[in-house]
Structure formats: C-alpha cells, structure tokens
Design a protein around this motif. Structure first.
Motif, PDB file in Angstrom:
ATOM      1  N   GLY A 235       0.787  -1.224   0.000  1.00 54.73           N
ATOM      2  CA  GLY A 235       0.000   0.000   0.000  1.00 54.73           C
ATOM      3  C   GLY A 235       0.818   1.271   0.000  1.00 54.73           C
ATOM      4  N   ILE A 236       2.088   1.170  -0.367  1.00 55.95           N
ATOM      5  CA  ILE A 236       2.966   2.337  -0.358  1.00 55.95           C
ATOM      6  C   ILE A 236       2.853   3.114  -1.673  1.00 55.95           C
ATOM      7  CG2 ILE A 236       5.384   3.075  -0.218  1.00 55.95           C
ATOM      8  CD1 ILE A 236       5.785   0.628   1.667  1.00 55.95           C
ATOM      9  N   VAL A 237       2.639   2.393  -2.774  1.00 54.49           N
ATOM     10  CA  VAL A 237       2.375   3.047  -4.058  1.00 54.49           C
ATOM     11  C   VAL A 237       1.095   2.454  -4.639  1.00 54.49           C
ATOM     12  CG1 VAL A 237       4.822   3.479  -4.506  1.00 54.49           C
ATOM     13  CG2 VAL A 237       3.754   1.403  -5.398  1.00 54.49           C
ATOM     14  N   ALA A 238       0.450   3.219  -5.516  1.00 55.88           N
ATOM     15  CA  ALA A 238      -0.819   2.766  -6.092  1.00 55.88           C
ATOM     16  C   ALA A 238      -0.609   1.651  -7.110  1.00 55.88           C
ATOM     17  CB  ALA A 238      -1.542   3.947  -6.736  1.00 55.88           C
ATOM     18  N   SER A 239       0.429   1.789  -7.930  1.00 55.12           N
ATOM     19  CA  SER A 239       0.754   0.775  -8.926  1.00 55.12           C
ATOM     20  C   SER A 239       2.192   0.981  -9.361  1.00 55.12           C
ATOM     21  CB  SER A 239      -0.173   0.870 -10.144  1.00 55.12           C
ATOM     22  OG  SER A 239       0.107   2.038 -10.892  1.00 55.12           O
ATOM     23  N   LEU A 240       2.753  -0.011 -10.058  1.00 59.08           N
ATOM     24  CA  LEU A 240       4.124   0.131 -10.528  1.00 59.08           C
ATOM     25  C   LEU A 240       4.222   1.225 -11.590  1.00 59.08           C
ATOM     26  CD1 LEU A 240       5.250  -3.617 -10.862  1.00 59.08           C
ATOM     27  CD2 LEU A 240       5.598  -2.069  -8.935  1.00 59.08           C
ATOM     28  N   ALA A 241       3.278   1.252 -12.506  1.00 64.78           N
ATOM     29  CA  ALA A 241       3.328   2.215 -13.599  1.00 64.78           C
ATOM     30  C   ALA A 241       3.010   3.629 -13.144  1.00 64.78           C
ATOM     31  CB  ALA A 241       2.364   1.802 -14.708  1.00 64.78           C
ATOM     32  N   ARG A 242       2.071   3.763 -12.214  1.00 65.45           N
ATOM     33  CA  ARG A 242       1.660   5.071 -11.708  1.00 65.45           C
ATOM     34  C   ARG A 242       1.665   5.038 -10.181  1.00 65.45           C
ATOM     35  NH1 ARG A 242      -0.420   8.322 -15.607  1.00 65.45           N
ATOM     36  NH2 ARG A 242      -0.907   7.365 -17.639  1.00 65.45           N
ATOM     37  N   PRO A 243       2.825   5.299  -9.593  1.00 65.24           N
ATOM     38  CA  PRO A 243       2.923   5.181  -8.130  1.00 65.24           C
ATOM     39  C   PRO A 243       2.013   6.151  -7.381  1.00 65.24           C
ATOM     40  CG  PRO A 243       4.915   6.153  -9.058  1.00 65.24           C
ATOM     41  CD  PRO A 243       4.118   5.640 -10.205  1.00 65.24           C
ATOM     42  N   GLY A 244       1.760   7.336  -7.963  1.00 68.71           N
ATOM     43  CA  GLY A 244       0.909   8.311  -7.289  1.00 68.71           C
ATOM     44  C   GLY A 244       1.627   8.949  -6.110  1.00 68.71           C
ATOM     45  N   ALA A 245       1.076  10.033  -5.616  1.00 69.44           N
ATOM     46  CA  ALA A 245       1.582  10.719  -4.413  1.00 69.44           C
ATOM     47  C   ALA A 245       3.062  11.059  -4.549  1.00 69.44           C
ATOM     48  CB  ALA A 245       1.298   9.889  -3.169  1.00 69.44           C
ATOM     49  N   ASN A 246       3.817  10.884  -3.459  1.00 64.22           N
ATOM     50  CA  ASN A 246       5.188  11.400  -3.396  1.00 64.22           C
ATOM     51  C   ASN A 246       6.247  10.316  -3.258  1.00 64.22           C
ATOM     52  OD1 ASN A 246       4.081  10.917  -0.750  1.00 64.22           O
ATOM     53  ND2 ASN A 246       5.870  11.921   0.127  1.00 64.22           N
ATOM     54  N   ILE A 247       5.887   9.051  -3.470  1.00 68.06           N
ATOM     55  CA  ILE A 247       6.824   7.948  -3.245  1.00 68.06           C
ATOM     56  C   ILE A 247       6.979   7.117  -4.515  1.00 68.06           C
ATOM     57  CG2 ILE A 247       7.329   5.885  -1.885  1.00 68.06           C
ATOM     58  CD1 ILE A 247       5.696   7.021   0.371  1.00 68.06           C
ATOM     59  N   THR A 248       8.224   6.790  -4.847  1.00 64.99           N
ATOM     60  CA  THR A 248       8.531   5.887  -5.952  1.00 64.99           C
ATOM     61  C   THR A 248       9.820   5.153  -5.610  1.00 64.99           C
ATOM     62  OG1 THR A 248       8.763   5.701  -8.354  1.00 64.99           O
ATOM     63  CG2 THR A 248       9.859   7.582  -7.296  1.00 64.99           C
ATOM     64  N   GLY A 249      10.334   4.360  -6.539  1.00 67.03           N
ATOM     65  CA  GLY A 249      11.594   3.654  -6.276  1.00 67.03           C
ATOM     66  C   GLY A 249      11.608   2.259  -6.855  1.00 67.03           C
ATOM     67  N   LEU A 250      12.230   1.332  -6.117  1.00 67.03           N
ATOM     68  CA  LEU A 250      12.401  -0.039  -6.587  1.00 67.03           C
ATOM     69  C   LEU A 250      11.740  -1.012  -5.621  1.00 67.03           C
ATOM     70  CD1 LEU A 250      15.445   1.529  -7.181  1.00 67.03           C
ATOM     71  CD2 LEU A 250      15.497  -0.477  -8.658  1.00 67.03           C
ATOM     72  N   SER A 251      11.025  -1.978  -6.180  1.00 64.82           N
ATOM     73  CA  SER A 251      10.270  -2.942  -5.381  1.00 64.82           C
ATOM     74  C   SER A 251      10.864  -4.333  -5.548  1.00 64.82           C
ATOM     75  CB  SER A 251       8.805  -2.936  -5.823  1.00 64.82           C
ATOM     76  OG  SER A 251       8.033  -3.840  -5.048  1.00 64.82           O
ATOM     77  N   VAL A 252      11.089  -5.005  -4.434  1.00 66.87           N
ATOM     78  CA  VAL A 252      11.524  -6.404  -4.460  1.00 66.87           C
ATOM     79  C   VAL A 252      10.306  -7.260  -4.794  1.00 66.87           C
ATOM     80  CG1 VAL A 252      12.505  -8.287  -3.097  1.00 66.87           C
ATOM     81  CG2 VAL A 252      13.296  -5.938  -2.740  1.00 66.87           C
ATOM     82  N   ILE A 253      10.485  -8.268  -5.629  1.00 63.49           N
ATOM     83  CA  ILE A 253       9.358  -9.091  -6.039  1.00 63.49           C
ATOM     84  C   ILE A 253       8.729  -9.775  -4.821  1.00 63.49           C
ATOM     85  CG2 ILE A 253      10.147  -9.485  -8.388  1.00 63.49           C
ATOM     86  CD1 ILE A 253      11.247 -12.159  -7.537  1.00 63.49           C
ATOM     87  N   ASN A 254       7.410  -9.913  -4.856  1.00 65.37           N
ATOM     88  CA  ASN A 254       6.677 -10.514  -3.752  1.00 65.37           C
ATOM     89  C   ASN A 254       6.741 -12.028  -3.862  1.00 65.37           C
ATOM     90  OD1 ASN A 254       5.076 -10.942  -1.543  1.00 65.37           O
ATOM     91  ND2 ASN A 254       3.145 -10.512  -2.578  1.00 65.37           N
ATOM     92  N   LEU A 255       7.897 -12.559  -3.567  1.00 64.62           N
ATOM     93  CA  LEU A 255       8.123 -13.998  -3.651  1.00 64.62           C
ATOM     94  C   LEU A 255       8.928 -14.412  -2.432  1.00 64.62           C
ATOM     95  CD1 LEU A 255       8.063 -16.685  -5.237  1.00 64.62           C
ATOM     96  CD2 LEU A 255      10.195 -15.977  -6.340  1.00 64.62           C
ATOM     97  N   ASP A 256       8.336 -15.221  -1.590  1.00 69.61           N
ATOM     98  CA  ASP A 256       9.043 -15.667  -0.393  1.00 69.61           C
ATOM     99  C   ASP A 256      10.128 -16.662  -0.803  1.00 69.61           C
ATOM    100  OD1 ASP A 256       9.922 -16.468   2.060  1.00 69.61           O
ATOM    101  OD2 ASP A 256       7.946 -16.866   2.885  1.00 69.61           O
ATOM    102  N   MET A 257      11.357 -16.302  -0.553  1.00 64.14           N
ATOM    103  CA  MET A 257      12.497 -17.137  -0.949  1.00 64.14           C
ATOM    104  C   MET A 257      12.740 -18.288   0.029  1.00 64.14           C
ATOM    105  SD  MET A 257      13.507 -15.269  -3.570  1.00 64.14           S
ATOM    106  CE  MET A 257      13.340 -13.577  -4.158  1.00 64.14           C
TER     107      MET A 257
END
Length: 330
Positions: free
Chosen positions: A129-151
C-alpha cells in the motif's frame, strides 16, 4: 554621457564581473536525506548498501563533500527510532529522502505527503500500500520494489541439498518485523515434504544474534534460514561469525552475508537496487515528480555460495549447485 561618468560605470562593471562569473561557476550543493533501519557502520563510513547508493550518485556526477550533502540516519535495527528520524528529515525541507525497507517506507509515508521519497528497495510496494501501482505510483513515493516472492522455501530446499541428512532447521526472525511470522509459516509449510522440522529463534539486536544461534544449536538445528529483514541485512559479519562458531550452515537473501562468511544467499541483489535508486534521485533533483516515475521491479534472483565456508563446515558443494550458482567464492 560624460567621459568621467562612462569611466565610472565601466570601472564598476569590471569590478563586479569577476564576482558574477565566480558565482556562476560555483556548483550547486544538493542536500538529501537517507533513512535506513540498518546499523551505523563501525568503523565510521558507509555500509554495502549505502556504498552502492553513493556509487550510483558518483556515476551521475554527485560527490559527497563537493556538490552533495547526505543527512544519514541509521536506526541501528531499532524500528522504533525510524519515526523520529523521519520527522527530523522531513523538517529539514530536503528535496528528496531515500529509504530502505518496507517498515521505513511506511514510516515516511505517514510522515509526509509532499517531500519526494525514493525507496531503494522494499518488498512489494504495491501490496504494502505504499504506491498505487508500478506504472503510476501516485503521491510522493517511488523507487524499486523487491518481487513478492518468499524465498525461504527455496532456501530450505538448498540447505537440504547441501546437507541431505538435515532433519531440523532454525528460522532466525526479528520480532519487530510484522512480516517475519509469514516467513516462518512458509518454511513450516514446505518442511514436511523434505522431512525437516522447523524451530524459530529471535534476535532484535546485534548482541542477540549469537544467543539465537546458540539456541538453534541447543534445539538440534542443522542449519539456519535468516528471514528477510532490513536489520538482519546489515548484520552479515555477526551472523556469519555465529554460524561458524556453532557450525550451522546459514542461508539468507543477502549477497553481502556470503562475502561475510555465510554459506549461501538466494535472493535479489539489494545493493544493486540501491545503486539504481540514484537514478531516481537524479531525476527528482532535476525537476521530475515521483508520481511520474514508474516503480521498477527487477526479477533476477541470484545464488551465491561461499566455498571457503563450505570447506570450514566440512561440506562438499553439490555439483548441481556448483553449476547453477551465479558465483562460488573460493
């Protein structure tokens, strides 16, 4: 115009010209913030992740002590300190703040809706819930996301391949990380089909890491899986030392843990994420808005093995892993 008036004006212009030219030649000094849950390096300096970030900044022409000032804030693994540091950085009216980890990103999300924030790496920014979507993060936060895969289930499988006789494994958890219980659940779900029992051990401070490994050994564990956690990410030397002391093969997602002496890592290159975060900072300093900068989510997963540690633990590297590893440290 009278001759003496002309001479006076010309003289004044000549006097002012070098000052104006000097002002034009002086580079702008940027001041940014960096908030991380990791421990402050000792001896003083940067750690693997902040070094990677500064490498990226240097490549783009920003250098500490010349045209860049970084307000570093290390929480030393104490997540309760993040909010105070976040408020402090927000109050400095900085053009951008860089951070690492889901917990720290959420803290900054609560602290400001206006100051641009670049997340160097955090698990599943959209799902958190930190960004709205990868393509359009919205608001004031962007960056790099680690894939949601439990290693962790794959890490258990790798430990079992290294030690076929493995019958009990410990999972090192940070009780201050709300996501860590899910790691334990995932390992427990994967363990029965591999004939392995699972125990949990906890550490929230550098001093508690050795005690956690001692407890794992006392409970008969034959290996340790380190849960993904921003605090643990900076404790490679302590984790490696405890692993060797108690002769417990250890795996985590962090590559620098392997260079510190742990047996293996299986995960994404978080240091490289930090280097790439510099590109976001550069674009924001040049006027871009975070909401217009899509979040990147690299998918490459690396397996690195420390051959020296394997030998010290009396383990032979299985041929299958030697061939498939991205790197084997000899």
């Amino acid at each position: 115009m009278k001759r003496r008036d002309f001479i006076g004006l010309f003289g004044a212009a000549v006097t002012a010209w070098p000052v104006t030219l000097l002002a034009q030649q002086e580079p702008k000094i940027w001041r940014i913030g960096f908030l991380t849950p990791r421990s402050h390096p000792s001896p003083p300096g940067h750690d693997a992740f902040s070094d990677a970030f500064m490498q990226g900044m240097n490549e783009l022409g920003y250098h500490e002590g010349k045209n860049l000032v970084v307000e570093w804030r290390y929480a030393d693994g104490d997540y309760q300190r993040l909010a105070g540091f976040a408020d402090e950085l927000v109050g400095m009216n900085l053009p951008v703040i860089v951070t690492y980890g889901t917990v720290a990103a959420r803290v900054l999300q609560r602290a400001t809706k206006t100051v641009p924030v670049v997340v160097a790496a955090a698990l599943d920014l959209v799902g958190a819930g930190i960004v709205a979507s990868l393509a359009r993060p919205g608001a004031n936060i962007t960056g790099l996301s680690v894939i949601n895969l439990d290693m962790s289930p794959k890490q258990l499988e790798l430990l079992k391949k290294f030690s076929p006789a493995l019958s009990r494994v410990a999972v090192l958890l940070n009780p201050g990380n709300a996501a860590n219980p899910q790691v334990l659940t995932q390992v427990q779900a994967a363990a029965p089909q591999l004939g392995v029992e699972v125990v949990a051990v906890n550490a929230a401070t550098p001093q508690a890491i050795e005690s956690a490994f001692a407890e794992a050994a006392r409970q008969g564990a034959g290996g340790v899986i380190v849960a993904a956690d921003a605090f643990f990410s900076g404790q490679g030397p302590q984790i490696a030392a405890a692993s060797l002391q108690h002769r417990l093969p250890t795996i985590s997602i962090y590559e620098d843990h392997v260079f510190a002496g742990c047996l293996m890592n299986y995960g994404q290159n978080v240091a490289e994420f930090h280097r790439q975060a510099a590109r976001y900072v550069d674009r924001i300093l040049k006027g871009a808005r975070p909401e217009d900068l899509p979040v990147e989510q690299p998918t490459k997963i690396d397996l690195v093995i420390n051959g020296k540690t394997a030998a010290a633990l009396g383990l032979a590297i299985p041929l299958e892993l030697a061939v498939s590893a991205d790197r084997v440290i000899e």
